[in-house]
Design an enzyme around this catalytic site. Structure first.
Site, PDB file in Angstrom:
ATOM      1  N   ASP A 101      59.933 -49.868   1.780  1.00 44.78           N
ATOM      2  CA  ASP A 101      59.551 -49.353   0.511  1.00 44.78           C
ATOM      3  C   ASP A 101      61.064 -48.706   0.045  1.00 44.78           C
ATOM      4  O   ASP A 101      61.862 -48.167   0.894  1.00 44.78           O
ATOM      5  CB  ASP A 101      58.224 -48.356   0.214  1.00 44.78           C
ATOM      6  CG  ASP A 101      57.703 -48.582  -1.099  1.00 44.78           C
ATOM      7  OD1 ASP A 101      58.383 -49.102  -1.983  1.00 44.78           O
ATOM      8  OD2 ASP A 101      56.698 -48.239  -1.136  1.00 44.78           O
ATOM      9  N   LYS A 119      47.792 -54.558  -3.806  1.00 44.19           N
ATOM     10  CA  LYS A 119      47.016 -53.199  -4.290  1.00 44.19           C
ATOM     11  C   LYS A 119      46.433 -53.439  -5.773  1.00 44.19           C
ATOM     12  O   LYS A 119      47.437 -53.949  -6.590  1.00 44.19           O
ATOM     13  CB  LYS A 119      47.748 -52.219  -3.814  1.00 44.19           C
ATOM     14  CG  LYS A 119      49.092 -51.852  -4.826  1.00 44.19           C
ATOM     15  CD  LYS A 119      49.769 -50.650  -4.513  1.00 44.19           C
ATOM     16  CE  LYS A 119      50.961 -50.250  -5.287  1.00 44.19           C
ATOM     17  NZ  LYS A 119      51.661 -49.173  -5.012  1.00 44.19           N
TER      18      LYS A 119
END
Length: 312
Positions: A220, A194
């Site tokens: 995450d 990203k």
């Protein structure tokens, strides 16, 4: 006179829900502590029982706002002045951990500052979980027991009995954590790359790896606004994934995170209870870390190894 000192568990205001479960697992009563608030927002801490010569465990996550951190600092100071034998801060979520380096000129390193504040206040040990960056342990000059929620999450993942499973990470920074899960389960690893326009705002994202006809588990350490993780889930579903589940240790979930999770193509979002989450989101599932922390407290008190906690 070499009798082992007693241990006592106390909790800050916003982590009391977790401390109660920890005490239940330890089969002990929570210590009696009072927090007095003044009209201007100032507050003070006092222990309502003797802790002289005791090993004191103070349970408090330092999530925003800063009152939680200040409350913990006052608890530590009060315990030190009340002649506790040792003071162990139990901080399931260590706030300000994202600021662990100078990524541009003239910025603070908040994680180091918080470590210094806790040390100066008087802790003898820190027990925490899934720091945003492992190297934050080096900011402390006292022992740090860095636990991983993987011991809780791995059992849940196994219970799903998913076929064609892949482990994924919503950004390259979490590749080490996700790779550990992929190795443990013996499944492929998929990465998302990203770029950000600014903090909390994802500009573009690409998937590196095959997710077609796969059940994806996104890994995450924390979810704040849920922009990255929901964008990754939607992108993977558009590339042919059968399902996408997300697992994160800390449910920061700042607005509009809950709406984003509800509106996304995530099958479910799994957190621990390191931070209280009270919002209504049918896709969110909370797994408790109380027994893991209770077992760690017991092992620290008994001077036993805690290495068995690290299964991933």
């Amino acid at each position: 006179m070499s009798q082992k000192p007693p241990f006592k568990v106390f909790a800050g205001t916003n982590s009391r829900y977790l401390a109660e479960k920890i005490c239940s697992a330890l089969n002990c009563e929570m210590g009696n502590m009072k927090i007095q608030h003044f009209a201007d927002g100032e507050f003070g801490v006092s222990f309502e029982e003797s802790i002289r010569g005791s090993q004191v465990y103070l349970v408090q996550s330092t999530f925003p706002n800063s009152d939680n951190l200040m409350e913990l600092l006052l608890m530590i100071d009060a315990a030190k002045r009340a002649s506790a034998k040792s003071i162990i801060a139990v901080v399931p979520y260590f706030g300000w951990a994202r600021q662990d380096r100078t990524d541009k000129p003239r910025v603070s390193i908040a994680a180091k500052l918080i470590a210094d504040l806790l040390s100066v206040a008087g802790i003898d040990r820190l027990i925490t979980m899934d720091l945003h960056a492992d190297q934050i342990q080096g900011f402390f000059n006292v022992p740090v027991d860095h636990l991983y929620a993987s011991s809780v999450f791995s059992r849940y993942i196994q219970s799903l009995k998913l076929e064609n499973m892949v482990i994924a990470t919503p950004d390259v920074g979490g590749s080490k954590r996700a790779n550990s899960y992929a190795k443990y389960f013996g499944v492929p690893l998929v990465l998302c790359h990203k770029s950000r326009a600014k903090a909390n705002e994802v500009e573009s994202m690409t998937v590196i790896g095959d997710v077609e006809n796969k059940n994806v588990i996104l890994i995450d350490d924390m979810v704040d606004t849920a922009g990255t993780i929901t964008k990754a889930a939607d992108l993977m579903m558009s590339k042919g994934a059968l399902s996408v589940r997300a697992i994160a240790s800390h449910a920061v979930m700042s607005d509009p995170a809950t709406d984003r999770v509800n509106e996304s193509k995530l099958t479910e979002m799994i957190f621990t209870d390191s931070i209280p989450y009270y919002k209504d989101c049918p896709k969110v599932r909370i797994l408790s870390i109380a027994e893991m922390f209770a077992d760690t407290i017991r092992r620290v008190y008994e001077n036993e190894s805690i290495s068995s906690q690290y299964i991933i």
